[in-house]
Structure formats: C-alpha cells, structure tokens
Scaffold this motif. Structure first.
Motif, PDB file in Angstrom:
ATOM      1  N   ILE A  21       0.963  -1.238   0.093  1.00 41.69           N
ATOM      2  CA  ILE A  21      -0.123   0.119  -0.010  1.00 41.69           C
ATOM      3  C   ILE A  21       0.949   1.334  -0.009  1.00 41.69           C
ATOM      4  O   ILE A  21       1.694   1.397   0.957  1.00 41.69           O
ATOM      5  N   ALA A  22       0.724   1.946  -0.998  1.00 39.76           N
ATOM      6  CA  ALA A  22       1.326   3.353  -0.905  1.00 39.76           C
ATOM      7  C   ALA A  22       0.642   4.321  -0.450  1.00 39.76           C
ATOM      8  O   ALA A  22      -0.778   4.634  -0.908  1.00 39.76           O
ATOM      9  N   GLN A  23       1.252   5.503   0.543  1.00 45.26           N
ATOM     10  CA  GLN A  23       0.647   6.307   1.422  1.00 45.26           C
ATOM     11  C   GLN A  23       1.299   7.453   1.257  1.00 45.26           C
ATOM     12  O   GLN A  23       2.477   7.485   1.515  1.00 45.26           O
ATOM     13  N   GLN A  24       0.756   8.475   0.861  1.00 49.89           N
ATOM     14  CA  GLN A  24       1.590   9.725   0.904  1.00 49.89           C
ATOM     15  C   GLN A  24       2.151  10.274   2.349  1.00 49.89           C
ATOM     16  O   GLN A  24       1.418  10.421   3.349  1.00 49.89           O
ATOM     17  N   HIS A  25       3.243  10.379   2.492  1.00 47.67           N
ATOM     18  CA  HIS A  25       4.119  10.233   3.988  1.00 47.67           C
ATOM     19  C   HIS A  25       3.452  11.703   4.838  1.00 47.67           C
ATOM     20  O   HIS A  25       3.332  11.353   6.131  1.00 47.67           O
ATOM     21  N   ASP A  26       3.338  12.695   4.266  1.00 48.62           N
ATOM     22  CA  ASP A  26       2.967  13.834   5.089  1.00 48.62           C
ATOM     23  C   ASP A  26       1.605  14.234   5.196  1.00 48.62           C
ATOM     24  O   ASP A  26       1.135  14.779   6.490  1.00 48.62           O
ATOM     25  N   GLY A  83      -1.031  11.541   4.766  1.00 44.94           N
ATOM     26  CA  GLY A  83      -1.618  10.160   5.294  1.00 44.94           C
ATOM     27  C   GLY A  83      -2.544   9.574   4.038  1.00 44.94           C
ATOM     28  O   GLY A  83      -3.375   8.575   4.301  1.00 44.94           O
ATOM     29  N   GLU A  84      -2.620  10.382   2.899  1.00 47.90           N
ATOM     30  CA  GLU A  84      -3.647   9.991   1.710  1.00 47.90           C
ATOM     31  C   GLU A  84      -3.310   8.529   1.402  1.00 47.90           C
ATOM     32  O   GLU A  84      -1.947   8.534   0.933  1.00 47.90           O
ATOM     33  N   GLY A 136       3.275  -9.749   8.434  1.00 48.11           N
ATOM     34  CA  GLY A 136       4.338  -9.588   7.422  1.00 48.11           C
ATOM     35  C   GLY A 136       3.843  -9.875   5.753  1.00 48.11           C
ATOM     36  O   GLY A 136       4.535  -9.810   4.914  1.00 48.11           O
ATOM     37  N   ASP A 137       2.556  -9.885   5.631  1.00 48.18           N
ATOM     38  CA  ASP A 137       1.716 -10.060   4.447  1.00 48.18           C
ATOM     39  C   ASP A 137       1.171  -8.939   3.701  1.00 48.18           C
ATOM     40  O   ASP A 137       0.966  -9.037   2.706  1.00 48.18           O
ATOM     41  N   THR A 138       1.708  -7.545   4.200  1.00 49.23           N
ATOM     42  CA  THR A 138       1.152  -6.487   3.616  1.00 49.23           C
ATOM     43  C   THR A 138       2.420  -5.283   3.910  1.00 49.23           C
ATOM     44  O   THR A 138       2.684  -5.206   5.289  1.00 49.23           O
ATOM     45  N   LEU A 139       2.833  -4.737   3.180  1.00 56.80           N
ATOM     46  CA  LEU A 139       3.968  -3.609   3.260  1.00 56.80           C
ATOM     47  C   LEU A 139       3.094  -2.158   3.182  1.00 56.80           C
ATOM     48  O   LEU A 139       2.203  -2.089   2.439  1.00 56.80           O
ATOM     49  N   LEU A 140       3.546  -1.298   3.867  1.00 59.21           N
ATOM     50  CA  LEU A 140       2.870  -0.050   3.845  1.00 59.21           C
ATOM     51  C   LEU A 140       4.229   0.983   3.525  1.00 59.21           C
ATOM     52  O   LEU A 140       5.013   0.931   4.030  1.00 59.21           O
ATOM     53  N   LEU A 141       4.164   1.748   2.247  1.00 58.55           N
ATOM     54  CA  LEU A 141       5.051   2.351   1.903  1.00 58.55           C
ATOM     55  C   LEU A 141       4.859   3.857   1.993  1.00 58.55           C
ATOM     56  O   LEU A 141       3.821   4.322   1.407  1.00 58.55           O
ATOM     57  N   LEU A 142       5.422   4.373   2.941  1.00 60.68           N
ATOM     58  CA  LEU A 142       5.313   5.938   3.090  1.00 60.68           C
ATOM     59  C   LEU A 142       6.195   6.507   1.838  1.00 60.68           C
ATOM     60  O   LEU A 142       7.238   6.307   1.953  1.00 60.68           O
ATOM     61  N   VAL A 143       5.390   7.359   1.052  1.00 62.94           N
ATOM     62  CA  VAL A 143       6.113   7.690  -0.033  1.00 62.94           C
ATOM     63  C   VAL A 143       5.925   9.207  -0.406  1.00 62.94           C
ATOM     64  O   VAL A 143       4.982   9.947   0.360  1.00 62.94           O
ATOM     65  N   ASP A 144       6.840   9.717  -1.135  1.00 63.94           N
ATOM     66  CA  ASP A 144       6.490  11.094  -1.509  1.00 63.94           C
ATOM     67  C   ASP A 144       6.280  11.118  -3.190  1.00 63.94           C
ATOM     68  O   ASP A 144       7.287  10.658  -3.926  1.00 63.94           O
TER      69      ASP A 144
END
Length: 133
Positions: free
Chosen positions: A25-30, A32-33, A86-94
């Motif tokens: 899951i990609a989430q905007q780091h600043d 939370g979107e 461990g079966d889902t990753l959360l990617l905090l991204v810009d």
C-alpha cells in the motif's frame, strides 16, 4: 546491497505468497492519503530499498514496474513498514504528481454511497498526456 538481494531483516519478516508476491500500500507520507495498492516481489522490494525509488511487480505484464517510468509520476520511498503478519507492506512515499493511471491523485476515487458507486475525485491529468497514447 545488490538490487536482487533483500536485507536479512526484511527477507525474514515478509512471507511472500505462493506467487512470490506481497501486497504493498502506498501512502503519501506527509498527508496520510492512501494512494494505491500494488504488488511487490523480492526483486522489486530489493530494488526499492536499494534505490529509494519505488518499484513494483506488474502482474499483467509479468515484469518489474518502476513507478513513473512512463508517466514521470514517481514515488520516492520515505519509510517502509511491515504489518504484524508480514503479508502487507506500507510504503510511506513522496508522490510526484498523480498516483493513479486514470490521472487522479489516488486510485480510490469511487465511493459506495446511497446504493451506488459515486466518483468522488476528478481527473487531474489526462492519461493521454501521462502515457502518450
């Protein structure tokens, strides 16, 4: 670190499924979107960790998919989190620009309201402009 080798801590923490994939899951780091959900395999995760640029596995094309390689709408990894199983990753991204191939900021632009799906976010960039088709 080689792009094909995962660091031991991650390799042990992520039980890839029978197809060698894990949900990301990609989430905007600043803000939370939540931007999107995609899939990663060992190689794409290793590349992401090595370069800081998010790389996924495309199930439809059966190849690595470097986010933004065609559209320029890249994701820079700020932080990687692994859920309790461990079966889902959360990617905090810009995220630069839009995350969705439809030209919307995120892929969750439809909501179930009053018995029907309603579009709740408009196209910000014409997909023809993003992908040249």
């Amino acid at each position: 670190m080689s792009a094909a080798i995962l660091p031991a801590g991650i390799a042990e923490a992520v039980p890839f499924d029978r197809d060698g994939l894990v949900a990301a899951i990609a989430q905007q780091h600043d803000s939370g979107e939540v931007l999107m959900l995609a899939w990663m395999n060992r190689e794409s995760l290793a590349e992401t960790l090595a370069t800081g640029e998010v790389c996924y596995w495309s199930r439809s094309r059966q190849r690595l998919w470097r986010k933004g390689e065609t559209s320029g709408q890249r994701q820079r990894l700020v932080e990687l989190r692994v859920d309790c199983d461990g079966d889902t990753l959360l990617l905090l991204v810009d995220q630069s620009g839009v995350a969705c191939h439809t030209g919307r900021r995120n892929c969750f632009f439809r909501a179930w309201r009053e018995g029907r799906l309603e579009t709740i976010a408009e196209v910000l960039v014409d997909p023809k402009t993003l992908y040249g088709f």
